[in-house]
Design a protein around this motif. Structure first.
Motif, PDB file in Angstrom:
ATOM      1  N   GLY A 315       0.786  -1.236   0.000  1.00  0.00           N
ATOM      2  CA  GLY A 315       0.000   0.000   0.000  1.00  0.00           C
ATOM      3  C   GLY A 315       0.810   1.273   0.000  1.00  0.00           C
ATOM      4  N   VAL A 316       2.081   1.218  -0.440  1.00  0.00           N
ATOM      5  CA  VAL A 316       2.913   2.430  -0.458  1.00  0.00           C
ATOM      6  C   VAL A 316       2.478   3.323  -1.625  1.00  0.00           C
ATOM      7  CG1 VAL A 316       5.264   3.350  -0.615  1.00  0.00           C
ATOM      8  CG2 VAL A 316       4.850   1.176   0.554  1.00  0.00           C
ATOM      9  N   SER A 317       2.050   4.543  -1.304  1.00  0.00           N
ATOM     10  CA  SER A 317       1.593   5.466  -2.352  1.00  0.00           C
ATOM     11  C   SER A 317       2.653   6.503  -2.710  1.00  0.00           C
ATOM     12  CB  SER A 317       0.319   6.185  -1.904  1.00  0.00           C
ATOM     13  OG  SER A 317       0.564   6.887  -0.694  1.00  0.00           O
ATOM     14  N   HIS A 318       3.560   6.803  -1.754  1.00  0.00           N
ATOM     15  CA  HIS A 318       4.586   7.830  -1.966  1.00  0.00           C
ATOM     16  C   HIS A 318       5.957   7.365  -1.474  1.00  0.00           C
ATOM     17  CE1 HIS A 318       0.901  10.180  -2.190  1.00  0.00           C
ATOM     18  NE2 HIS A 318       1.584  11.180  -2.729  1.00  0.00           N
ATOM     19  N   ILE A 319       6.969   7.726  -2.239  1.00  0.00           N
ATOM     20  CA  ILE A 319       8.366   7.556  -1.806  1.00  0.00           C
ATOM     21  C   ILE A 319       8.951   8.959  -1.672  1.00  0.00           C
ATOM     22  CG2 ILE A 319      10.682   6.752  -2.488  1.00  0.00           C
ATOM     23  CD1 ILE A 319       8.758   4.459  -1.777  1.00  0.00           C
ATOM     24  N   ILE A 320       9.583   9.233  -0.537  1.00  0.00           N
ATOM     25  CA  ILE A 320      10.268  10.519  -0.356  1.00  0.00           C
ATOM     26  C   ILE A 320      11.745  10.218  -0.110  1.00  0.00           C
ATOM     27  CG2 ILE A 320      10.448  12.634   1.026  1.00  0.00           C
ATOM     28  CD1 ILE A 320       7.462  12.212   1.772  1.00  0.00           C
ATOM     29  N   ASN A 321      12.607  10.692  -0.995  1.00  0.00           N
ATOM     30  CA  ASN A 321      14.046  10.527  -0.797  1.00  0.00           C
ATOM     31  C   ASN A 321      14.568  11.740  -0.036  1.00  0.00           C
ATOM     32  OD1 ASN A 321      14.638   8.029  -2.191  1.00  0.00           O
ATOM     33  ND2 ASN A 321      14.097   9.090  -4.066  1.00  0.00           N
ATOM     34  N   ALA A 322      14.764  11.559   1.284  1.00  0.00           N
ATOM     35  CA  ALA A 322      15.338  12.648   2.090  1.00  0.00           C
ATOM     36  C   ALA A 322      16.770  12.890   1.619  1.00  0.00           C
ATOM     37  CB  ALA A 322      15.319  12.273   3.558  1.00  0.00           C
ATOM     38  N   GLN A 323      17.406  11.829   1.181  1.00  0.00           N
ATOM     39  CA  GLN A 323      18.731  11.893   0.532  1.00  0.00           C
ATOM     40  C   GLN A 323      18.662  11.001  -0.698  1.00  0.00           C
ATOM     41  OE1 GLN A 323      20.700  10.274   4.132  1.00  0.00           O
ATOM     42  NE2 GLN A 323      22.130  11.968   3.927  1.00  0.00           N
ATOM     43  N   LEU A 324      19.159  11.484  -1.806  1.00  0.00           N
ATOM     44  CA  LEU A 324      19.226  10.627  -2.997  1.00  0.00           C
ATOM     45  C   LEU A 324      20.368   9.638  -2.810  1.00  0.00           C
ATOM     46  CD1 LEU A 324      18.575  13.057  -5.980  1.00  0.00           C
ATOM     47  CD2 LEU A 324      17.381  10.927  -5.580  1.00  0.00           C
ATOM     48  N   PRO A 325      20.205   8.396  -3.297  1.00  0.00           N
ATOM     49  CA  PRO A 325      21.306   7.428  -3.170  1.00  0.00           C
ATOM     50  C   PRO A 325      22.427   7.771  -4.152  1.00  0.00           C
ATOM     51  CG  PRO A 325      19.534   6.501  -4.474  1.00  0.00           C
ATOM     52  CD  PRO A 325      19.053   7.845  -4.021  1.00  0.00           C
ATOM     53  N   LYS A 326      23.532   7.048  -4.054  1.00  0.00           N
ATOM     54  CA  LYS A 326      24.662   7.305  -4.959  1.00  0.00           C
ATOM     55  C   LYS A 326      24.514   6.544  -6.279  1.00  0.00           C
ATOM     56  CE  LYS A 326      26.517   9.840  -1.831  1.00  0.00           C
ATOM     57  NZ  LYS A 326      25.941  11.174  -1.863  1.00  0.00           N
ATOM     58  N   GLU A 327      23.775   5.434  -6.238  1.00  0.00           N
ATOM     59  CA  GLU A 327      23.672   4.558  -7.417  1.00  0.00           C
ATOM     60  C   GLU A 327      22.266   4.573  -8.010  1.00  0.00           C
ATOM     61  OE1 GLU A 327      26.256   2.915  -8.676  1.00  0.00           O
ATOM     62  OE2 GLU A 327      27.605   3.598  -7.077  1.00  0.00           O
ATOM     63  N   GLU A 328      22.218   4.447  -9.349  1.00  0.00           N
ATOM     64  CA  GLU A 328      20.929   4.388 -10.055  1.00  0.00           C
ATOM     65  C   GLU A 328      20.065   3.240  -9.541  1.00  0.00           C
ATOM     66  OE1 GLU A 328      21.412   4.742 -14.542  1.00  0.00           O
ATOM     67  OE2 GLU A 328      23.475   4.779 -13.804  1.00  0.00           O
ATOM     68  N   ASP A 329      20.681   2.069  -9.350  1.00  0.00           N
ATOM     69  CA  ASP A 329      19.920   0.880  -8.941  1.00  0.00           C
ATOM     70  C   ASP A 329      19.159   1.109  -7.647  1.00  0.00           C
ATOM     71  OD1 ASP A 329      20.496  -0.783 -11.069  1.00  0.00           O
ATOM     72  OD2 ASP A 329      22.397  -1.435 -10.205  1.00  0.00           O
ATOM     73  N   PHE A 330      19.805   1.807  -6.707  1.00  0.00           N
ATOM     74  CA  PHE A 330      19.151   2.044  -5.426  1.00  0.00           C
ATOM     75  C   PHE A 330      17.956   2.982  -5.590  1.00  0.00           C
ATOM     76  CE2 PHE A 330      23.002   0.228  -3.598  1.00  0.00           C
ATOM     77  CZ  PHE A 330      22.460  -0.526  -2.569  1.00  0.00           C
ATOM     78  N   TYR A 331      18.074   3.953  -6.507  1.00  0.00           N
ATOM     79  CA  TYR A 331      16.917   4.826  -6.777  1.00  0.00           C
ATOM     80  C   TYR A 331      15.757   3.971  -7.300  1.00  0.00           C
ATOM     81  CZ  TYR A 331      13.938   8.531  -8.589  1.00  0.00           C
ATOM     82  OH  TYR A 331      12.854   9.343  -8.822  1.00  0.00           O
TER      83      TYR A 331
END
Length: 437
Positions: A315-331
């Protein structure tokens, strides 16, 4: 246009499995299920590259259960996962399938994970189950104690293989495979395949079917927003965002446990009821928090990458990246927690100058970002990072170029600097008009 031939009825399942599919509420197989199920039924090994939410669990579970030999009371299938939570979730799906197949007591599955009484586990294994699901460490421990034998198993599933590598459990998987038959069917699923994992696959998998369903970096039903931090406090920025969104459930990602603790503390002080999940929590606290999350006690959860990879939060409707990761895969892993099974989703990332390299790579790979800001509880459009860079660069270049055309005087009179600046401004205006044309 949908493929009319894309039905579960096209697979060579026993009638009991078709009943299971119906009770699970599946209408059509997902992309990974279309490719993996026929290969598993033929006994072929598979390397499936897919992100979360693609239906991979049932891509291996349905064809394996279709081949169970209920008359032989020995381990037939082994399923390993990197975390207790993920292993428990897979086990719950196995139990549900057994229940839907009306095979309770006939098909036997056991869960083998750490943090549970080892002696009790050994007692339960005195009569071998058909299926064992667990974490590689606890499973290896019980195999070494001769509490269970996996040599009879015909199939071995490695779920979230790259996370298994990240957490340092791949050696335990290696030790389990050494104790398995040489011709065992291996079904490995991973969101990414780094070189060390590829070497591991090369060692054990002979001529596997490669299935890759990562053709799109993110679903079309997902929107991606970028907000420039501009030296603002992260917790303040997230509080502003919280005034504009009404999430069913939002996961707030940080790049480490310390940041997660600090951010969750700040948000709670500001009045946002936020849960927290990361690998540093004590097992009991982690279990309690997961139960509260699943019971929708929180609208916001602060999490780290590894903790969120190992659990399925529905049921996750939103993702908030307080910090962007270093790698594309993690995003991609992070945003893959939402917009699942055809639902829509929103990813909002706070960014700064050091994140621009990652943003450029994601944009080159087809992710379209909306540049925005939030003020007074309202969304506002903002300039993208390259627009601002271009504007600054152009302004600087015109400034330099204009000075070239201002005559330098050897003998100067009072007020000469002011006059030269006026000349430069005039030339700048002319140059700007020239560039516009």
């Amino acid at each position: 246009m949908e493929n009319e031939n894309n039905h579960f009825s096209n697979f060579s399942f026993h009638p009991v499995l078709y009943n299971v599919v119906e009770k699970l509420g599946f209408s059509r197989p997902t992309q990974i299920q279309q490719q993996v199920i026929p290969a598993v039924l033929k006994g072929k090994s598979v390397i499936g590259k897919s992100h979360t939410g693609t239906g991979k669990t049932h891509a291996y579970l349905l064809p394996l259960l279709n081949q169970i030999n209920e008359s032989k009371r020995q381990v037939q299938f082994v399923i390993v996962a990197p975390t207790r939570e993920l292993a428990t979730q897979i086990y719950d799906e196995v139990k549900k399938t057994i229940h839907y197949a009306d095979k309770n007591g006939i098909w036997v599955a056991k869960l083998l994970v750490g943090g549970t009484d080892k002696q009790k586990a050994m007692e339960k294994l005195k009569e071998p189950p058909h299926i064992i699901v667990g974490t590689p460490g606890r499973m290896l421990d019980l195999v070494k104690e001769n509490a269970v034998s996996i040599y009879s198993a015909t199939s071995f599933v490695i779920d979230e293989a790259d996370l298994m590598l990240d957490l340092g459990f791949i050696n335990d998987v290696d030790q389990l495979l050494i104790r398995s038959r040489a011709d065992i069917q291996i079904l490995a699923f991973s969101a990414t395949i780094p070189q060390r994992l590829q070497q591991f696959f090369d060692k054990y998998l002979e001529d596997p079917l490669h299935v890759n369903v990562n053709s799109h970096l993110s679903p079309e039903t997902m929107e991606h927003y970028l907000i420039d931090v501009k030296h603002r406090d992260t917790a303040d920025s997230i509080m502003e965002i919280s005034k504009t969104i009404q999430p069913y459930l939002a996961i707030i990602f940080t790049n480490g446990k310390e940041m997660a603790d600090n951010l969750a503390g700040s948000l709670q002080q500001k009045g946002l009821d936020a849960g927290i999940i990361h690998g540093g929590l004590a097992p009991r606290e982690r279990k309690r928090m997961l139960k509260e999350i699943q019971n929708l006690r929180y609208q916001y959860i602060v999490a780290t990458d590894l903790a969120a990879r190992g659990i399925d939060i529905k049921g996750v409707s939103h993702i908030i990246n307080a910090q962007l990761p270093k790698e594309e895969d993690f995003y991609i892993h992070r945003v893959g927690r939402t917009a699942r099974a055809g639902m829509s989703g929103t990813a909002i990332s706070l960014y700064q100058e050091t994140d621009i390299k990652l943003i450029k790579r994601l944009e080159q790979n087809g992710i379209h970002f909306h540049y925005a800001d939030v003020k007074g509880g309202e969304w506002q459009e903002a300039k993208s990072w390259n627009e601002r860079q271009l504007r600054n660069k152009t302004t600087t270049n015109i400034d330099k170029e204009a000075w070239k055309y201002v005559p330098k005087r050897k003998k100067v009179k009072p007020g000469y600097k002011k006059k030269m600046k006026q000349q430069q401004d005039t030339i700048k205006r002319q140059l700007k008009n020239k560039y516009k044309k």
